[in-house]
Design a protein around this motif. Structure first.
Motif, PDB file in Angstrom:
ATOM      1  N   GLY A  75       0.807  -1.213   0.000  1.00 56.07           N
ATOM      2  CA  GLY A  75       0.000   0.000   0.000  1.00 56.07           C
ATOM      3  C   GLY A  75       0.842   1.266   0.000  1.00 56.07           C
ATOM      4  N   VAL A  76       1.952   1.273   0.738  1.00 55.00           N
ATOM      5  CA  VAL A  76       2.843   2.441   0.746  1.00 55.00           C
ATOM      6  C   VAL A  76       3.440   2.653  -0.648  1.00 55.00           C
ATOM      7  CG1 VAL A  76       4.973   3.411   1.680  1.00 55.00           C
ATOM      8  CG2 VAL A  76       3.371   2.251   3.201  1.00 55.00           C
ATOM      9  N   GLY A  77       3.858   1.561  -1.283  1.00 58.82           N
ATOM     10  CA  GLY A  77       4.388   1.668  -2.642  1.00 58.82           C
ATOM     11  C   GLY A  77       3.365   2.211  -3.613  1.00 58.82           C
ATOM     12  N   ILE A  78       2.100   1.796  -3.445  1.00 62.21           N
ATOM     13  CA  ILE A  78       1.026   2.289  -4.303  1.00 62.21           C
ATOM     14  C   ILE A  78       0.787   3.769  -4.052  1.00 62.21           C
ATOM     15  CG2 ILE A  78      -1.467   2.135  -4.700  1.00 62.21           C
ATOM     16  CD1 ILE A  78      -1.216  -0.885  -4.416  1.00 62.21           C
ATOM     17  N   MET A 100       3.945  -3.400  -7.214  1.00 53.71           N
ATOM     18  CA  MET A 100       5.052  -3.989  -6.462  1.00 53.71           C
ATOM     19  C   MET A 100       6.244  -3.040  -6.343  1.00 53.71           C
ATOM     20  SD  MET A 100       4.032  -6.970  -5.468  1.00 53.71           S
ATOM     21  CE  MET A 100       2.331  -6.409  -5.354  1.00 53.71           C
ATOM     22  N   THR A 101       6.002  -1.755  -6.538  1.00 56.44           N
ATOM     23  CA  THR A 101       7.068  -0.748  -6.512  1.00 56.44           C
ATOM     24  C   THR A 101       7.920  -0.836  -5.253  1.00 56.44           C
ATOM     25  OG1 THR A 101       5.871   0.826  -7.906  1.00 56.44           O
ATOM     26  CG2 THR A 101       7.505   1.742  -6.407  1.00 56.44           C
ATOM     27  N   ILE A 102       7.293  -1.075  -4.119  1.00 53.63           N
ATOM     28  CA  ILE A 102       8.011  -1.084  -2.844  1.00 53.63           C
ATOM     29  C   ILE A 102       9.086  -2.156  -2.800  1.00 53.63           C
ATOM     30  CG2 ILE A 102       6.533  -2.695  -1.573  1.00 53.63           C
ATOM     31  CD1 ILE A 102       7.800   0.657  -0.222  1.00 53.63           C
ATOM     32  N   PHE A 103       8.905  -3.244  -3.581  1.00 57.60           N
ATOM     33  CA  PHE A 103       9.864  -4.344  -3.571  1.00 57.60           C
ATOM     34  C   PHE A 103      10.905  -4.208  -4.687  1.00 57.60           C
ATOM     35  CE2 PHE A 103       5.832  -6.145  -1.930  1.00 57.60           C
ATOM     36  CZ  PHE A 103       6.243  -6.376  -0.638  1.00 57.60           C
ATOM     37  N   ASN A 104      10.712  -3.251  -5.583  1.00 57.85           N
ATOM     38  CA  ASN A 104      11.637  -3.070  -6.702  1.00 57.85           C
ATOM     39  C   ASN A 104      12.766  -2.100  -6.399  1.00 57.85           C
ATOM     40  OD1 ASN A 104      10.035  -4.790  -8.261  1.00 57.85           O
ATOM     41  ND2 ASN A 104       8.765  -3.109  -9.033  1.00 57.85           N
ATOM     42  N   TYR A 108      13.434   2.103  -0.990  1.00 56.89           N
ATOM     43  CA  TYR A 108      12.022   2.231  -0.648  1.00 56.89           C
ATOM     44  C   TYR A 108      11.641   1.203   0.417  1.00 56.89           C
ATOM     45  CZ  TYR A 108      11.116   5.048  -4.897  1.00 56.89           C
ATOM     46  OH  TYR A 108      11.093   6.013  -5.864  1.00 56.89           O
ATOM     47  N   PHE A 109      12.055  -0.040   0.183  1.00 56.74           N
ATOM     48  CA  PHE A 109      11.648  -1.152   1.048  1.00 56.74           C
ATOM     49  C   PHE A 109      12.190  -0.978   2.467  1.00 56.74           C
ATOM     50  CE2 PHE A 109      12.338  -5.465   2.763  1.00 56.74           C
ATOM     51  CZ  PHE A 109      11.041  -5.936   2.726  1.00 56.74           C
ATOM     52  N   LEU A 110      13.502  -0.804   2.577  1.00 56.77           N
ATOM     53  CA  LEU A 110      14.110  -0.664   3.903  1.00 56.77           C
ATOM     54  C   LEU A 110      13.662   0.631   4.581  1.00 56.77           C
ATOM     55  CD1 LEU A 110      17.771  -1.892   3.249  1.00 56.77           C
ATOM     56  CD2 LEU A 110      15.903  -3.127   4.372  1.00 56.77           C
ATOM     57  N   TYR A 148      10.754  10.984   2.420  1.00 56.60           N
ATOM     58  CA  TYR A 148      11.909  10.105   2.244  1.00 56.60           C
ATOM     59  C   TYR A 148      11.999   9.632   0.797  1.00 56.60           C
ATOM     60  CZ  TYR A 148      15.015   6.090   2.866  1.00 56.60           C
ATOM     61  OH  TYR A 148      16.047   5.188   2.752  1.00 56.60           O
ATOM     62  N   ARG A 149      10.875   9.234   0.251  1.00 52.75           N
ATOM     63  CA  ARG A 149      10.859   8.749  -1.132  1.00 52.75           C
ATOM     64  C   ARG A 149      11.282   9.827  -2.113  1.00 52.75           C
ATOM     65  NH1 ARG A 149       7.084   9.547  -5.893  1.00 52.75           N
ATOM     66  NH2 ARG A 149       7.419   7.685  -7.145  1.00 52.75           N
TER      67      ARG A 149
END
Length: 259
Positions: A75-78, A100-104, A108-110, A148-149
């Motif tokens: 949801g955060v990635g979206i 799946m942006t957050i995992f790419n 972003y992920f950490l 942050y992003r």
């Protein structure tokens, strides 16, 4: 800030690209349903607990909680994607890949995970004192993920504490406004409840786009003020990176104060 205009812009964008946003949010819907079902208390388990000393918390509930957390990360990635949409920087294709942006992106992920943990600790400590100060701090820290992003996308080195501090300063004078905007979606939330979650297909993208638009407007207003102030002090052109920075303070002591 014109709340009605922000929501209208979000609604118009959603109507224009509904199929894209439906598919973009579909993984979140699925993860939320699975996580909610698995982590929900089971009456038969409680009966067994009373009769045979079986543990109330089961492996299924643990897995369901993990699925729910993964859904929150997605949801955060979206939300990042929705900010790009409101900034007119999005191509409306490959919705599943974009979800799946957050995992790419490892940053972003950490960053999302660590920011969540740090915010949770700060808010929890404030709530030990009183509930209301904790809620106020939750509102103050609400933009830290997106600050942050944006910094990462600009190639700027930013610490997690600095992102939280920038959010606190950005939200100064806007917390009540943000709170009222959240309240304005109560009716939509009730609609999702009485339709057993079906209306969430519309409500969740609408809310996410609206809050993404709020952050876009808030950041743009701040950047305009920074540019104007810099122009009064120094007539030379302002560096783009400086104009986009949410916080021009590099004092490390400010990162840990007033949390």
């Amino acid at each position: 800030m014109n709340r009605a205009a922000l929501k209208l812009d979000a609604k118009s964008l959603l109507n224009a690209h509904f199929k894209f946003f439906f598919l973009l949010f579909l993984p979140v819907f699925i993860l939320e349903v699975i996580g909610g079902y698995l982590s929900a208390p089971r009456e038969d388990i409680y009966d067994a607990q009373l009769n045979a000393n079986m543990p109330v918390w089961t492996g299924s509930q643990t897995f369901g909680t993990l699925v729910t957390l993964v859904g929150a990360l997605v949801g955060v990635g979206i939300f990042f994607i929705c900010i790009d949409a409101m900034r007119q920087k999005l191509t409306y294709e490959q919705p599943f890949q974009k979800s799946m942006t957050i995992f790419n992106n490892v940053d972003y992920f950490l960053g999302t995970i660590l920011l969540y943990i740090i915010q949770y600790v700060f808010i929890f400590l404030w709530m030990i004192l009183l509930i209301i100060p904790g809620l106020i701090k939750a509102l103050a820290y609400s933009q830290s993920f997106y600050i942050y992003r944006d910094a990462i996308d600009r190639g700027e080195k930013i610490s997690y504490l600095d992102a939280i501090t920038r959010s606190r300063k950005l939200m100064d004078g806007h917390k009540w406004e943000y709170f009222v905007m959240g309240l304005s979606f109560i009716g939509w939330g009730l609609l999702a409840v009485i339709t057993f979650g079906i209306a969430a297909i519309l409500v969740q993208p609408y809310m996410t786009l609206s809050f993404a638009n709020y952050y876009r407007e808030l950041a743009d207003e701040h950047n305009t003020k920074v540019t104007q102030e810099a122009g009064r002090i120094n007539p030379t052109p302002v560096n783009n990176g400086e104009a986009q920075s949410i916080n021009d303070s590099n004092d490390p002591s400010d990162n840990t104060s007033n949390k």
